[in-house]
Design an enzyme around this catalytic site. Sequence first.
Site, PDB file in Angstrom:
ATOM      1  CG  ASN A 294      60.360  39.550 -12.471  1.00  0.00           C
ATOM      2  OD1 ASN A 294      59.748  40.314 -11.741  1.00  0.00           O
ATOM      3  ND2 ASN A 294      60.764  39.887 -13.695  1.00  0.00           N
TER       4      ASN A 294
ATOM      5  CG  ASP B  60      51.532  49.221  -3.705  1.00  0.00           C
ATOM      6  OD1 ASP B  60      51.967  48.830  -4.801  1.00  0.00           O
ATOM      7  OD2 ASP B  60      51.606  48.529  -2.665  1.00  0.00           O
TER       8      ASP B  60
ATOM      9  CD  GLN C 202      62.900  47.911  -6.167  1.00  0.00           C
ATOM     10  OE1 GLN C 202      63.602  48.627  -6.887  1.00  0.00           O
ATOM     11  NE2 GLN C 202      62.551  46.696  -6.541  1.00  0.00           N
ATOM     12  CG  ASN C 203      55.990  47.911  -5.111  1.00  0.00           C
ATOM     13  OD1 ASN C 203      56.754  48.183  -6.038  1.00  0.00           O
ATOM     14  ND2 ASN C 203      55.488  46.703  -4.933  1.00  0.00           N
TER      15      ASN C 203
ATOM     16  CB  CYS D 233      53.667  71.324   6.667  1.00  0.00           C
ATOM     17  SG  CYS D 233      54.528  70.341   7.906  1.00  0.00           S
TER      18      CYS D 233
ATOM     19  CE1 TYR E   2      55.778  61.551  -7.955  1.00  0.00           C
ATOM     20  CE2 TYR E   2      55.226  59.421  -6.983  1.00  0.00           C
ATOM     21  CZ  TYR E   2      56.101  60.226  -7.692  1.00  0.00           C
ATOM     22  OH  TYR E   2      57.298  59.711  -8.125  1.00  0.00           O
TER      23      TYR E   2
ATOM     24  CB  ALA F 266      53.720  37.992  -8.116  1.00  0.00           C
TER      25      ALA F 266
ATOM     26  CG  HIS G 174      62.349  53.425  -3.877  1.00  0.00           C
ATOM     27  ND1 HIS G 174      62.341  52.652  -5.007  1.00  0.00           N
ATOM     28  CD2 HIS G 174      63.652  53.528  -3.511  1.00  0.00           C
ATOM     29  CE1 HIS G 174      63.588  52.312  -5.321  1.00  0.00           C
ATOM     30  NE2 HIS G 174      64.398  52.819  -4.423  1.00  0.00           N
TER      31      HIS G 174
ATOM     32  NE  ARG H 295      52.474  56.010  -9.098  1.00  0.00           N
ATOM     33  CZ  ARG H 295      53.773  55.919  -8.797  1.00  0.00           C
ATOM     34  NH1 ARG H 295      54.579  56.968  -9.011  1.00  0.00           N
ATOM     35  NH2 ARG H 295      54.269  54.816  -8.285  1.00  0.00           N
TER      36      ARG H 295
HETATM   37  C1  BV8 Z   1      70.413  56.677  -5.210  1.00  0.00           C
HETATM   38  C2  BV8 Z   1      59.903  56.550  -7.078  1.00  0.00           C
HETATM   39  C3  BV8 Z   1      72.315  57.542  -4.202  1.00  0.00           C
HETATM   40  C4  BV8 Z   1      58.700  56.137  -6.396  1.00  0.00           C
HETATM   41  C5  BV8 Z   1      61.671  55.288  -7.995  1.00  0.00           C
HETATM   42  C6  BV8 Z   1      74.495  52.702  -9.113  1.00  0.00           C
HETATM   43  C7  BV8 Z   1      74.460  52.719  -7.723  1.00  0.00           C
HETATM   44  C8  BV8 Z   1      73.612  53.588  -7.041  1.00  0.00           C
HETATM   45  C9  BV8 Z   1      72.762  54.463  -7.759  1.00  0.00           C
HETATM   46  C10 BV8 Z   1      72.800  54.442  -9.137  1.00  0.00           C
HETATM   47  C11 BV8 Z   1      73.657  53.587  -9.803  1.00  0.00           C
HETATM   48  N1  BV8 Z   1      73.484  53.802 -11.122  1.00  0.00           N
HETATM   49  C12 BV8 Z   1      72.543  54.761 -11.300  1.00  0.00           C
HETATM   50  C13 BV8 Z   1      72.118  55.180 -10.115  1.00  0.00           C
HETATM   51  C14 BV8 Z   1      71.108  56.211  -9.890  1.00  0.00           C
HETATM   52  C15 BV8 Z   1      69.674  55.675  -9.874  1.00  0.00           C
HETATM   53  C16 BV8 Z   1      69.458  54.494 -10.745  1.00  0.00           C
HETATM   54  O1  BV8 Z   1      69.471  53.353 -10.281  1.00  0.00           O
HETATM   55  N2  BV8 Z   1      69.214  54.733 -12.022  1.00  0.00           N
HETATM   56  C17 BV8 Z   1      68.900  53.642 -12.929  1.00  0.00           C
HETATM   57  C18 BV8 Z   1      67.828  54.082 -13.913  1.00  0.00           C
HETATM   58  C19 BV8 Z   1      70.188  53.212 -13.605  1.00  0.00           C
HETATM   59  N3  BV8 Z   1      69.282  55.355  -8.518  1.00  0.00           N
HETATM   60  C20 BV8 Z   1      68.855  56.352  -7.725  1.00  0.00           C
HETATM   61  O2  BV8 Z   1      68.829  57.517  -8.060  1.00  0.00           O
HETATM   62  C21 BV8 Z   1      68.414  55.955  -6.319  1.00  0.00           C
HETATM   63  N4  BV8 Z   1      69.103  56.802  -5.385  1.00  0.00           N
HETATM   64  O3  BV8 Z   1      71.073  55.858  -5.778  1.00  0.00           O
HETATM   65  O4  BV8 Z   1      70.909  57.594  -4.352  1.00  0.00           O
HETATM   66  C22 BV8 Z   1      72.705  58.687  -3.430  1.00  0.00           C
HETATM   67  C23 BV8 Z   1      73.950  58.658  -2.858  1.00  0.00           C
HETATM   68  C24 BV8 Z   1      74.333  59.716  -2.120  1.00  0.00           C
HETATM   69  C25 BV8 Z   1      73.478  60.795  -1.934  1.00  0.00           C
HETATM   70  C26 BV8 Z   1      72.237  60.810  -2.518  1.00  0.00           C
HETATM   71  C27 BV8 Z   1      71.836  59.747  -3.276  1.00  0.00           C
HETATM   72  C28 BV8 Z   1      66.942  56.218  -6.081  1.00  0.00           C
HETATM   73  C29 BV8 Z   1      66.125  55.261  -6.874  1.00  0.00           C
HETATM   74  C30 BV8 Z   1      64.643  55.425  -6.517  1.00  0.00           C
HETATM   75  C31 BV8 Z   1      63.945  56.081  -7.646  1.00  0.00           C
HETATM   76  N5  BV8 Z   1      62.500  56.092  -7.405  1.00  0.00           N
HETATM   77  N6  BV8 Z   1      60.380  55.450  -7.864  1.00  0.00           N
HETATM   78  C32 BV8 Z   1      57.581  55.993  -7.393  1.00  0.00           C
HETATM   79  O5  BV8 Z   1      57.310  56.924  -8.163  1.00  0.00           O
HETATM   80  O6  BV8 Z   1      56.968  54.933  -7.362  1.00  0.00           O
HETATM   81  S1  BV8 Z   1      62.239  54.029  -8.963  1.00  0.00           S
HETATM   82  C33 BV8 Z   1      60.979  53.043  -9.553  1.00  0.00           C
HETATM   83  O7  BV8 Z   1      61.580  52.063 -10.391  1.00  0.00           O
HETATM   84  C34 BV8 Z   1      60.321  52.228  -8.480  1.00  0.00           C
HETATM   85  O8  BV8 Z   1      60.278  52.840  -7.241  1.00  0.00           O
HETATM   86  C35 BV8 Z   1      61.107  50.965  -8.406  1.00  0.00           C
HETATM   87  O9  BV8 Z   1      61.939  51.007  -7.297  1.00  0.00           O
HETATM   88  C36 BV8 Z   1      62.031  51.045  -9.569  1.00  0.00           C
HETATM   89  C37 BV8 Z   1      62.156  49.734 -10.258  1.00  0.00           C
HETATM   90  O10 BV8 Z   1      60.934  49.435 -10.776  1.00  0.00           O
HETATM   91  P1  BV8 Z   1      60.322  47.978 -10.544  1.00  0.00           P
HETATM   92  O11 BV8 Z   1      59.647  47.974  -9.228  1.00  0.00           O
HETATM   93  O12 BV8 Z   1      61.341  46.929 -10.791  1.00  0.00           O
HETATM   94  O13 BV8 Z   1      59.235  47.982 -11.676  1.00  0.00           O
HETATM   95  P2  BV8 Z   1      59.498  47.753 -13.234  1.00  0.00           P
HETATM   96  O14 BV8 Z   1      58.287  48.235 -13.950  1.00  0.00           O
HETATM   97  O15 BV8 Z   1      60.841  48.267 -13.621  1.00  0.00           O
HETATM   98  O16 BV8 Z   1      59.566  46.156 -13.353  1.00  0.00           O
HETATM   99  C38 BV8 Z   1      58.424  45.397 -13.014  1.00  0.00           C
HETATM  100  C39 BV8 Z   1      58.849  43.938 -13.059  1.00  0.00           C
HETATM  101  O17 BV8 Z   1      57.741  43.131 -12.657  1.00  0.00           O
HETATM  102  C40 BV8 Z   1      59.224  43.481 -14.462  1.00  0.00           C
HETATM  103  O18 BV8 Z   1      60.425  42.743 -14.398  1.00  0.00           O
HETATM  104  C41 BV8 Z   1      58.060  42.585 -14.880  1.00  0.00           C
HETATM  105  O19 BV8 Z   1      58.477  41.499 -15.673  1.00  0.00           O
HETATM  106  C42 BV8 Z   1      57.557  42.083 -13.557  1.00  0.00           C
HETATM  107  N7  BV8 Z   1      56.131  41.744 -13.541  1.00  0.00           N
HETATM  108  C43 BV8 Z   1      55.116  42.370 -14.202  1.00  0.00           C
HETATM  109  N8  BV8 Z   1      53.949  41.751 -13.897  1.00  0.00           N
HETATM  110  C44 BV8 Z   1      54.241  40.754 -13.019  1.00  0.00           C
HETATM  111  C45 BV8 Z   1      55.627  40.745 -12.784  1.00  0.00           C
HETATM  112  N9  BV8 Z   1      56.229  39.854 -11.979  1.00  0.00           N
HETATM  113  C46 BV8 Z   1      55.444  38.945 -11.370  1.00  0.00           C
HETATM  114  N10 BV8 Z   1      54.102  38.879 -11.541  1.00  0.00           N
HETATM  115  C47 BV8 Z   1      53.473  39.763 -12.356  1.00  0.00           C
HETATM  116  N11 BV8 Z   1      52.134  39.677 -12.509  1.00  0.00           N
END
Ligand code: BV8
Length: 238
Positions: free
Chosen positions: A206, A94, A91-92, A141, A56, A224, A109, A59
Amino acid sequence: MTDIRNIVVLTGAGISAESGIDTFRDAGGLWEQHRVEDVATPEGFARDPGLVLGFYDMRRAALGDVRPNDAHRALARLEKAFDGKLLIVTQNVDDLHERAGARNVLHMHGELNSALCNICGTRSPWNAPMSADVHGQRPECPACEARSLRPDVVWFGEMPYQMERIYAALREADLFVSIGTSGAVYPAAGFVRDARELGARTLELNLERSEGSHWFHESRQGRAGELVPAWVDEVLGS
Ligand code: BV8
């Protein structure tokens, strides 16, 4: 678009891609460089805090080398000119929405420029490294002086911030727009279904079809930096 009074926008890493910030799941993205379990879970942090703090720190430091792009600027323009309500949920972690001029941004997030204390729970503005210094000391802290800061970022298995506020906004939304997200991570990936069930129109902007594209009334593929300004012109032009 004339009947649009309340808009909720969800952004993901794709909106910052053209600013030079790596996405997570695209080729060469962050999750190719590091295993999610190692750098984006509480267990990973407990196992190797130095690795996670370094991930981090790198980043956070990189924010100084990037600038908002046309998509961030278009959303800031929409926020200023739109006479209804607009909430940008990102979700970002930044700060590019804010640096483009947006004011009403909800970081579900967390943020790179914030520190969370594992002892007192205080969240503090932070833009310095959190890793141990040359004397092996981690920073204190600002509130309780414990050397127990962690990135103020929501990891897998942790509750995202301000979920009630997000669901309240989705209940009022006439339009839900998802920009630059793969629809891979919940609960954010489920917002389109919530919005649709609550009566909102839903639009996806997207680079490619995402895991959730089929849930949207309309899904447009492209960069975007092109799609978002054009969409904002549509909304304001009406
Ligand atoms: C939680 C940290 C509950 C920050 C991140 C069902 C329901 C609820 C939860 C779950 C569920 N199933 C599973 C879960 C658990 C889990 C989850 O979802 N797992 C997944 C893998 C299945 N979720 C969690 O754990 C979340 N918490 O549910 O808590 C709870 C309940 C009770 C008590 C306690 C807890 C927490 C999730 C947060 C995790 N942290 N990041 C950091 O380091 O940055 S996640 C990380 O990935 C990001 O933060 C972001 O949110 C996430 C998704 O990423 P994207 O932003 O979509 O990026 P990605 O690379 O995937 O995609 C980019 C897209 O952009 C692509 O589609 C691409 O085509 C497009 N693109 C690229 N270039 C361009 C473009 N589009 C336009 N223009 C361009 N130029």
